[in-house]
Structures are given as structure tokens and as C-alpha cells.
Design an enzyme around this catalytic site. Structure first.
Site, mmCIF file in Angstrom:
data_model
loop_
_atom_site.group_PDB
_atom_site.id
_atom_site.type_symbol
_atom_site.label_atom_id
_atom_site.label_comp_id
_atom_site.label_asym_id
_atom_site.label_seq_id
_atom_site.Cartn_x
_atom_site.Cartn_y
_atom_site.Cartn_z
ATOM 1 C CB SER A 109 -7.954 2.884 -5.532
ATOM 2 O OG SER A 109 -6.964 3.406 -4.791
ATOM 3 N N GLY A 150 1.140 1.500 -7.447
ATOM 4 C CA GLY A 150 2.519 1.310 -7.266
ATOM 5 C C GLY A 150 3.356 2.250 -7.771
ATOM 6 C CB SER A 151 3.012 5.631 -8.574
ATOM 7 O OG SER A 151 1.868 6.075 -7.681
ATOM 8 N N GLY A 152 3.994 4.914 -5.158
ATOM 9 C CA GLY A 152 4.755 5.430 -3.884
ATOM 10 C C GLY A 152 3.719 6.185 -2.957
ATOM 11 N N GLY A 209 1.269 4.801 -1.580
ATOM 12 C CA GLY A 209 0.901 3.796 -0.703
ATOM 13 C C GLY A 209 -0.535 3.183 -0.891
ATOM 14 C CB SER A 210 -1.999 1.912 -4.193
ATOM 15 O OG SER A 210 -0.960 1.036 -4.579
ATOM 16 C CB SER A 211 0.277 -1.874 -1.260
ATOM 17 O OG SER A 211 1.538 -1.279 -0.646
ATOM 18 C CD GLU A 218 1.594 -2.093 2.920
ATOM 19 O OE1 GLU A 218 1.130 -2.588 1.483
ATOM 20 O OE2 GLU A 218 2.396 -1.336 2.974
ATOM 21 C CG ASP A 228 3.482 2.758 3.347
ATOM 22 O OD1 ASP A 228 4.214 3.868 3.904
ATOM 23 O OD2 ASP A 228 3.527 2.498 1.864
#
Ligand SMILES: Nc1ncnc2c1ncn2[C@@H]1O[C@H](COP(=O)(O)OP(=O)(O)O)[C@@H](O)[C@H]1O
Ligand SMILES: C[C@@](O)(CCOP(=O)(O)O)CC(=O)O
Ligand SMILES: [Mg+2]
Length: 388
Positions: free
Chosen positions: A135, A140-142, A144-146, A193, A204
Site C-alpha cells: 500500500s 490509520g491516518s484518514g 481510507g487505507s482500511s 469495513e 470510503d
């Protein structure tokens, strides 16, 4: 059989958090991707494994197919049969992950691993195979990695699920799914998600699947609505990663708790954010024929972002580091707002068309002196892509 699938991260221009409570939000894909490569192994051998190689973290995990079957039970897995992860199943998945003794510094990965095991076994059953994940998104920083992880994974799994591979269509030099398959990919990713976030709105996974810019509204009783937006002017965004770690799940639940304590007040704030998103959607699509019109449009956009940041602060999801970015950029009359769940993570700064490169560089240098990491992103690119 193998497939490679990639899905973009996103920025939220307006409406994060409020979108979980039914307000409209505006999001756009960015040119940073998560890529998932799956190669299936022939079945019927001894020592069959479902392997997961998280390249960026140097983590290589595997579960014997027989163990997964024994713990999770028989399942009639197929890409077209959508299902949700029950709390009982989540418990079983957490047992399977706990055995792997993930290093403490990677403990936040656990929910991503539950999502992996859930999506893989629900879509492909216990077919042995190796999944490699890389990736470009800070986790975890906003950004939208998840969701991009869940979309790329669901896309790859569906492409390998029987009956779907034929529905991949060629578009110039890239491939994409048919619209009905894209919807399925997004729905599966939403189930992933839910495992990571607890109570996602669905914005997202939707923007990561469909790409470009969208207005999204989670209808509280019926299904969600998604309207593609055609921005008439390019939107240039500077992203500042404060490097302050945070977790979407706990921020979303802290906002819900505040809403339970102050229902009327919070509902007024969510309504105000809804109006910001409505106005922003009209604004981005409005024509701007000359330089003066572009400047006027940009001024309005910055004002809306500024109001949104104020309301995000008011619902308790800003952070000292975010406020530092807001103040630092304001010295050059530039407007910033957090993006995603807040509490740290990434901040957006709108870069007006006529801003000189010298001022941009000065702002970046000041932000970097605070220990932050800055980068420019392209806004509104393609959604999920598959490379058979
Ligand atoms: N490439 C990845 N591999 C495994 N899990 C991932 C990956 N990217 C994200 N995740 C999961 O998503 C979590 C971060 O999601 P979240 O808190 O929603 O932040 P964001 O989506 O803004 O990056 C990670 O802690 C991890 O569990
Ligand atoms: C806070 C929220 O609006 C966006 C979360 O985005 P991220 O996971 O922080 O990138 C939650 C949601 O809409 O599901
Ligand atoms: Mg997320």
C-alpha cells in the site's frame, strides 16, 4: 489462477462523521493505492495454506485450510452470496489471529486481519492461495487505507470467484468490473469495513470502488445514495500527515457517545454539516468561465472547508496537531480541515489556482519543521481496477 487488483484511498472534502449520522458528505479518490495480488494454489494437496504477505510491514502469516475449516465450519462461500460477520464469527477470527503473536507495535492490524480472513473465506471458502498486499497509503491516518484494502481484496477475491472472471471488461489499457459487479465489490468491502470500523457510513468503500468525486448519503432506513460529481475546475490539495496515530473506530464511537449525551445540539451540528456538503456539491459542479469566477468559487470553497473544520472541532474530533496545521497555513491565508476521522492523521489544505510556488514551498517547509509530512495528491482518479 491469479489476479491483481488495486483500489485508491480518498479524501473527504466535507461531511465526515456527520455522514455516519445521516448527513451528506463529499469524497474524492486520490492517486495513492492499495494493491492486492492473489495466486490460488491447486486444491487437494497436503499442507494447504491460506497465506497473507503484508509486504510493507514485513509480516508473513498463514493458516492451514484444514484449521480454518475446523474452526469456522463448513460454508457455502461465493462472491455473489453477501454475508455479514456475526459477533460469534468475529470471536473465532480473533482466536485465529491471536495464535500468530503479532508484534505489539502492529496490534492495530488485528482488525484488518479479521477482515482478511472473513472476506477470503466468505468469498472463496478454503481454497489455498497466497495473498500479497502493498500500500502507498499511510495506515490509520484518514486517507481510507482500511477501505482501499477491503475494496482491493474484495475485488481480487470476486475476480477469482467462479462466474465473475468473464465480467471483466477491457477499457483502453486498464480493466474494470461491470457496474453490477462493482456494486458487489463495494458491498463486500463494506462488510470488511464493518469489522475494522464498527459503524462505517459506507462512503470510503463507495468512493474507493467507484473513484472520482461523489456526494454520499447514508439513508438511515433504506439503502445509501451516491451521486457522482463532475468538478468543473481542478482541485489541488496539499495533504499534511501529522503522524499522530489514531483509530477510526474509537473516534466514530466517541462522536456517537457525544450525540447520545446532547442529541438536539449534535443533530443541529450534523444538519449544519449536511448544508455544507449540499452547498459544496453545487459549488464544485458550477461553471467558472474566467479567472475572477474561479477565484470567487475558490473563496467559497475555502469558506465551506473552514466552517466544516470548526464544526468538526465542535464535535470533538480535532487535535492539537490538526490545529497547528490550521494555524500554520492560515498565516498564508490558506484554509485547512481534517480529513477522515480526525484525532490526528491527515489534514487537507486547499491550494488555490493562483497561489505561487514560493508560498506553497514556504508553507510546506513550516509544516515540515513541526515534524509533519506533506505531499500533494491528484484528486478524483479511477476507482478499483483489476489486472487479470
Ligand atoms: N494494507 C493493509 N493491510 C492490512 N490491514 C490494513 C491495511 N490497511 C489498513 N488496514 C486496517 O485498517 C486499519 C486502519 O483503518 P482506519 O483506522 O479506518 O484508518 P484509515 O482507514 O483512515 O487508514 C489498520 O489498523 C488495519 O487494521
Ligand atoms: C469518520 C468517517 O466519516 C470517515 C472515516 O475515514 P477514515 O477511516 O478515517 O479514513 C467514518 C465513516 O464515514 O465511516
Ligand atoms: Mg478507515
Amino acid at each position: 489462477m491469479e489476479v491483481r487488483c488495486r483500489a485508491p484511498g480518498k479524501i473527504i472534502l466535507a461531511g465526515e462523521h456527520a455522514v455516519v449520522h445521516g448527513a451528506a458528505a463529499i469524497a474524492a479518490s486520490i492517486d495513492l493505492y492499495t494493491e492486492v495480488h492473489i495466486s490460488l494454489r491447486p486444491s487437494g494437496q497436503e499442507d494447504e495454506l491460506i497465506e497473507l504477505d503484508l509486504k510493507d510491514m514485513g509480516l508473513n502469516l498463514s493458516w492451514p485450510c484444514s484449521q480454518l475449516k475446523e474452526v469456522l465450519g463448513d460454508c457455502s462461500a461465493h462472491g455473489s452470496v453477501l454475508m455479514s460477520c456475526t459477533s460469534e464469527k468475529l470471536e473465532l477470527l480473533s482466536g485465529l489471529v491471536a495464535q500468530k503473536n503479532i508484534p505489539q507495535e502492529n496490534v492495530q492490524l488485528n482488525s484488518g486481519l479479521y477482515a482478511f480472513l472473513f472476506l477470503y473465506t466468505s468469498i472463496l471458502g478454503y481454497k489455498p492461495g497466497k495473498t500479497i498486499v502493498t500500500s502507498e497509503l499511510p495506515m490509520g491516518s484518514g486517507l481510507g487505507s482500511s477501505a482501499s484494502f477491503c475494496v482491493a481484496l474484495s475485488g481480487a477475491l470476486i475476480a477469482l470467484s467462479e462466474g465473475f472472471s468473464l465480467k471483466i471488461k477491457e477499457k483502453k489499457d486498464q480493466f474494470s468490473f461491470e457496474k453490477n459487479v462493482l456494486e458487489l465489490v463495494s458491498k463486500w468491502a463494506f462488510e470488511g469495513e464493518r469489522i475494522v470500523h464498527g459503524k462505517p457510513s459506507g462512503i470510503d468503500n463507495t468512493v474507493s470502488t467507484f473513484g472520482n468525486m461523489i456526494k454520499f448519503k447514508k439513508e438511515l432506513k433504506t439503502t445509501s445514495s451516491m451521486t457522482p460529481l463532475n468538478s468543473t475546475t481542478p482541485l489541488k490539495m496539499l495533504i499534511t500527515d501529522t503522524r499522530v496515530g489514531r483509530n477510526t473506530k474509537s473516534l466514530v464511537s466517541s462522536v456517537s457517545e457525544r450525540a447520545l449525551r446532547h442529541p438536539d445540539t449534535m443533530s443541529s451540528v450534523f444538519n449544519a454539516i449536511n448544508s455544507i456538503s449540499d452547498e459544496l456539491a453545487l459549488l464544485v459542479e458550477s461553471p467558472a468561465a474566467d479567472k475572477a469566477a474561479v477565484s470567487e468559487k475558490e473563496e467559497k470553497l475555502m469558506e465551506l472547508m473552514q466552517m466544516n473544520q470548526g464544526l468538526l472541532q465542535c464535535i470533538g474530533v480535532s487535535h492539537e496537531s490538526i490545529e497547528t496545521v490550521v494555524r500554520t497555513t492560515m498565516k498564508e491565508k490558506l484554509v485547512s480541515k481534517l480529513t477522515g476521522a480526525g484525532g490526528g492523521g491527515c489534514v487537507l489544505t486547499f491550494v488555490p489556482t493562483l497561489l505561487s510556488a514560493a508560498v506553497t514551498e514556504k508553507v510546506i517547509s513550516e509544516l515540515e519543521k513541526c515534524g509533519f509530512r506533506c505531499f500533494m495528491v491528484e484528486v478524483g482518479g479511477p476507482g478499483v481496477q483489476v489486472f487479470p
